[in-house]
Write an enzyme that holds these catalytic residues in place. Structure first.
Site, short mmCIF file in Angstrom:
data_model
loop_
_atom_site.label_atom_id
_atom_site.label_comp_id
_atom_site.label_asym_id
_atom_site.label_seq_id
_atom_site.Cartn_x
_atom_site.Cartn_y
_atom_site.Cartn_z
N GLU A 119 0.83 -1.20 0.00
CA GLU A 119 0.00 0.00 0.00
C GLU A 119 0.86 1.25 0.00
O GLU A 119 1.88 1.34 0.70
CB GLU A 119 -0.95 -0.01 1.20
CG GLU A 119 -2.01 -1.09 1.06
CD GLU A 119 -3.08 -1.06 2.13
OE1 GLU A 119 -4.21 -1.47 1.82
OE2 GLU A 119 -2.79 -0.64 3.26
N CYS A 176 3.48 8.56 0.98
CA CYS A 176 3.97 7.62 2.00
C CYS A 176 4.30 6.31 1.30
O CYS A 176 3.40 5.63 0.79
CB CYS A 176 2.90 7.44 3.08
SG CYS A 176 3.44 6.41 4.46
N CYS A 199 6.05 -6.47 7.61
CA CYS A 199 7.12 -5.95 8.46
C CYS A 199 7.49 -7.02 9.48
O CYS A 199 6.61 -7.71 10.02
CB CYS A 199 6.67 -4.68 9.18
SG CYS A 199 7.99 -3.87 10.13
N CYS A 202 5.75 -4.27 15.97
CA CYS A 202 5.28 -3.28 16.94
C CYS A 202 3.82 -3.57 17.24
O CYS A 202 3.01 -3.77 16.33
CB CYS A 202 5.45 -1.87 16.38
SG CYS A 202 7.18 -1.43 16.06
N CYS A 233 0.61 -1.69 15.58
CA CYS A 233 0.66 -1.41 14.15
C CYS A 233 0.05 -2.55 13.34
O CYS A 233 0.45 -3.71 13.47
CB CYS A 233 2.11 -1.18 13.72
SG CYS A 233 2.30 -0.79 11.97
N CYS A 235 -1.91 6.47 9.70
CA CYS A 235 -0.67 5.93 10.25
C CYS A 235 -0.95 4.67 11.06
O CYS A 235 -1.81 4.64 11.92
CB CYS A 235 -0.02 6.99 11.14
SG CYS A 235 1.54 6.47 11.86
#
Length: 371
Positions: free
Chosen positions: A100, A113, A120, A124, A127, A347
């Site tokens: 994305e 962005c 990932c 975290c 997220c 975010c």
């Protein structure tokens, strides 16, 4: 400069080559260096991916290039537009994976962005991207291809300027965990024959892989943002697990060293606001003490929810109190305006389409918000 390697049987993808790499490729064909500049400009300034349309190349070269090379950007899978003007694209990067990329319009800039990985690996806990697991690093062509594609989609303003004026490496993935491909893509962004962005208009956001900060300082220093999210090691170890390897004292020392070469003389600390977890006045004071001696500004981010997450967004009052403590200590503080949350483009919400090789979906523990 060596020509980048590619899989056997595949034509080299010129889109991801830096200008020195492209020059080396053309030299291997017996062509002059200026031919590399011509093709580089066609690709990145004009958005052309068809060699036959590159009209200032010799006809013989235009006919030869499709036999030995390709220009391939990720292809569009889906597109969404938010009520606030934010746009999100899901781009196909093969083998069932999608990444994305988000465009955020503002009064004085248009920010893209950009993602650096499929998923990932850092996990975290707040997220959505990390919860999808991890598949692989993106190539330089797939990273710069996001900017290439967005420029074609967004076009130029009435003055002829590109709508996309800023790039933030804040999409899916940890950029410093894909160092070589990310820096190659940023080289192309910064090259005057490419996108001509200034180092101040390219920002890399990291969770804190400290040794890579030193490499970035030497290789391609750009504006720096760091995902901080906690005022002490005990809490950050949980929220941002890479902290267990590179604790805060080591991270802050690495940031101060990096700023010696950075185009901005401060770091932006990103701090997601989690209700009852990291948003108290006492924690704000602890944060002030932590960053003493590190030139910085703060970007407080109201947490953006996703299904199954064990958190709640901090109240506006809590965010206001937290901000006041930082401001009273003399820090510049912004509260990020939530953009694109109606299309899951805010975010921490980027999820893409990830064929998970890490099997994290099966092993992620649920953290209680009282930690």
């Amino acid at each position: 400069m060596a020509v980048p390697t590619h899989a056997k049987g595949e034509k080299p993808n010129l889109l991801g080559m830096t200008l020195p790499e492209l020059t080396a490729f053309f030299a291997s064909l017996g062509e002059k260096p200026f031919r590399a500049k011509q093709v580089f400009r066609w690709m990145h300034q004009a958005g052309v991916d068809d060699f036959s349309a590159m009209t200032d190349l010799a006809k013989s070269l235009r006919e030869k290039l499709p036999e030995v090379a390709a220009i391939v950007a990720p292809t569009l899978m889906t597109e969404q537009a938010s009520q606030d003007g934010t746009r999100k694209w899901l781009l196909d990067v093969g083998t069932g994976n999608g990444i994305e990329v988000v465009f955020i319009p503002e009064a004085d800039r248009g920010t893209l962005c950009v993602s650096s990985q499929v998923g990932c690996a850092l996990d975290c806990t707040f997220c959505s991207t990390g919860k999808q697991g991890f598949n692989r690093n993106l190539t330089a062509a797939e990273i710069i291809g996001q900017l290439w594609w967005a420029n074609k989609a967004m076009g130029r303003d009435p003055k002829g300027e590109r709508i996309v004026s800023n790039v933030v490496m804040m999409g899916m993935g940890e950029p410093l965990a894909n160092f070589d491909n990310v820096t190659a893509a940023m080289d192309i962004m910064l090259d005057d024959h490419g996108y001509g962005l200034s180092r101040r208009r390219v920002t890399l956001s990291t969770s804190g892989i400290v040794p890579a900060l030193a490499r970035l300082k030497a290789r391609c220093p750009v504006a720096l943002a760091v995902s901080l999210h906690a005022p002490n090691d005990a809490l950050r170890d949980v929220l941002v697990p890479i902290n267990q390897k590179y604790p805060l004292a080591e991270l802050l020392a690495g940031i101060r060293d990096y700023l010696e070469a950075a185009p901005r003389d401060f770091v932006t600390f990103e701090y997601v606001m989690l209700d009852g977890v990291n948003d108290s006045v006492a924690q704000a004071r602890e944060l002030v003490a932590l960053v003493e001696g590190t030139p910085c500004k703060f970007n407080l981010i109201p947490w953006n929810p996703f299904p199954g997450a064990p958190y709640q967004r901090s109240s506006n009052n809590a965010i206001h109190r937290f901000r006041e403590v930082l401001q009273e200590a003399g820090h510049v503080v912004t509260v990020r305006k939530t953009r694109g949350d109606d299309i899951d483009a805010a975010c921490g919400q980027l999820a893409g389409q990830v064929v998970d090789k890490s099997q994290r979906r099966k092993i992620i523990p649920v953290m209680q918000t009282g930690a």
